[in-house]
Design an enzyme around this catalytic site. Structure first.
Site, PDB file in Angstrom:
ATOM      1  N   GLU A  46       0.852  -1.195   0.000  1.00 11.13           N
ATOM      2  CA  GLU A  46       0.000   0.000   0.000  1.00 11.13           C
ATOM      3  C   GLU A  46       0.887   1.244   0.000  1.00 11.13           C
ATOM      4  OE1 GLU A  46      -3.165  -2.807   2.352  1.00 11.13           O
ATOM      5  OE2 GLU A  46      -2.487  -0.981   3.352  1.00 11.13           O
TER       6      GLU A  46
ATOM      7  N   HIS B 208      -3.313   3.430   5.179  1.00 12.11           N
ATOM      8  CA  HIS B 208      -3.399   2.209   4.356  1.00 12.11           C
ATOM      9  C   HIS B 208      -3.897   2.515   2.950  1.00 12.11           C
ATOM     10  CE1 HIS B 208      -3.088  -1.142   7.402  1.00 12.11           C
ATOM     11  NE2 HIS B 208      -3.146  -0.093   8.197  1.00 12.11           N
TER      12      HIS B 208
ATOM     13  N   GLU C  10      -7.919   4.820   4.730  1.00 11.28           N
ATOM     14  CA  GLU C  10      -7.777   3.985   3.535  1.00 11.28           C
ATOM     15  C   GLU C  10      -7.847   4.869   2.294  1.00 11.28           C
ATOM     16  OE1 GLU C  10      -7.216   0.747   3.415  1.00 11.28           O
ATOM     17  OE2 GLU C  10      -7.777   0.006   5.422  1.00 11.28           O
TER      18      GLU C  10
HETATM   19 ZN    ZN Z   1      -3.742  -2.187   4.620  1.00 17.27          ZN
END
Ligand code: ZN
Length: 372
Positions: free
Chosen positions: A167, A257, A333
């Site tokens: 990531e 992330h 995210e």
């Molecule tokens: Zn992750």
């Protein structure tokens, strides 16, 4: 001239199966001692003037194969600009094409952030006024876990990224956050440095990053399932960071992330921790609403399902820190696809926009830190 495929470099990952005419068949290598794979990064030489079709034959068994539909491969000829390549996913095979007007081109799952660039980031930031650098520990491959500390305020803010090494957007975000926090002319950054002390770990998983892993460290361990009981044998990266957190306490934490499937930026919180209170939870929700109001690069409609009361997984860092310290803790995210509410057809979600989102996250925190 014959075509050559090479991934023998920092964060490289691909195996060549076969070249037949203009078609190149490839497979992604699984993380060492693990079955996870999805990250790929390789270069192609000897194809100038040709249009090649690349096929990743084992895409259908990747860790998050449901993320392939709508995804587009990144391609670069200068390793600075990573554009979207026409990409298809069908019958378990990811295919993409590129017309070569250069001698060599690089392909990746997302704009890579190499360990060499990480070293450059640490060097640049450690030399800034008011920044302290220390090594919190070492990994199983012997790499350093770097932590940068800045600010003089009483609130303890921890930002850490790249537990999942594939990531790479997470470390682009970190670069943006550090650039803002060390900018002497930035008013919000100055306020933040007065009100809080920042502890920043730009890369939690150097071994996985250098090895070209998707999700695990050198022992095949998913670090974001270790926070309840990290060990020197399995997860020294988590152990040394958590020990440092135990020394400072944590008021606010963000774990950065990337997500394979959802085409938007979103936060995940700590619902379901044993000590949940609506007051602690509301601070997290209020931060998300304020961030969405601050930037078109964030939204609150799409995201993960929340854990039911008492069902939080305390092996995950966000839950562990919210429970352990009463922190306002969250997972950010960012997409491998694009942030669909404000898409970019040429670059998709990109390093520049990771940095812009980091700036917005910090601007939002500046209006928020007093209430922690
Ligand atoms: Zn992750």
């Amino acid at each position: 001239m014959s075509i050559s495929i090479n991934a023998a470099f920092d964060s490289g990952n691909i195996d060549l199966t076969m070249i037949e005419g203009d078609r190149v068949d490839l497979t992604i290598r699984a993380d060492h001692l693990s079955e996870f794979y999805q990250w790929f990064h390789f270069r192609v030489a000897g194809a100038k003037g040709r249009t090649l079709t690349f096929r990743i034959l084992n895409a259908g068994n990747a860790a998050y194969a449901f993320g392939w539909p709508g995804y587009r491969t990144r391609v670069s000829t200068d390793r600075a600009h990573w554009r979207l390549a026409p990409t298809d996913y069908a019958d378990g095979v990811l295919s993409f094409t590129h017309s070569f007007d250069s001698d060599v081109a690089w392909f990746a799952y997302f704009a890579p952030y190499s360990m060499e660039r990480h070293q450059d980031l640490i060097a640049r930031m450690a030399a800034m006024p008011g920044v302290q650098h220390r090594e919190l520990g070492t990994t199983l491959d012997g790499q350093a876990i770097d932590c940068l500390t800045l600010g003089t305020g009483p609130k303890q803010v921890w930002l850490y990224a790249r537990q999942h090494p594939g990531e790479s957007m997470a470390e682009w975000w970190m670069e943006g956050a550090l650039e803002k926090l060390t900018d002497p002319s930035d008013v919000q950054a100055r306020a933040l440095r007065d009100k809080a002390t920042f502890h920043i770990v730009p890369n939690m998983n150097p071994d996985g990053s250098r090895r070209g892993h998707l999700r695990t460290n050198a022992a095949g361990v998913n670090l974001n399932r270790e926070w309840h009981a990290p060990t020197p044998e399995r997860s020294p990266e988590v152990l040394c960071v958590r020990n440092a957190m135990d020394e400072t306490g944590v008021d606010f934490a963000m774990d950065v992330h990337g997500d394979e499937a959802i085409p938007a930026n979103f936060l995940a919180g700590f619902e379901g921790i044993p000590s949940w209170t609506d007051a602690q939870g509301e601070k997290y929700y209020a931060y998300g609403r304020a961030l969405a109001a601050n930037t078109p690069l964030f939204q609150t409609e799409r995201g993960y399902e929340k854990a039911k009361p008492g069902r939080a997984n305390l092996s995950m860092s966000t839950n562990q820190l919210a429970e352990r310290f009463g922190a306002v803790a969250m997972t950010l995210e960012m997409p491998f696809k694009d942030h669909d509410p404000s898409p970019d057809p040429e670059y998709g979600w990109s390093p520049d926009r990771c940095k812009a989102l980091a700036h917005a996250c910090l601007d939002t925190l500046a209006g928020f830190v007093d209430g922690l």
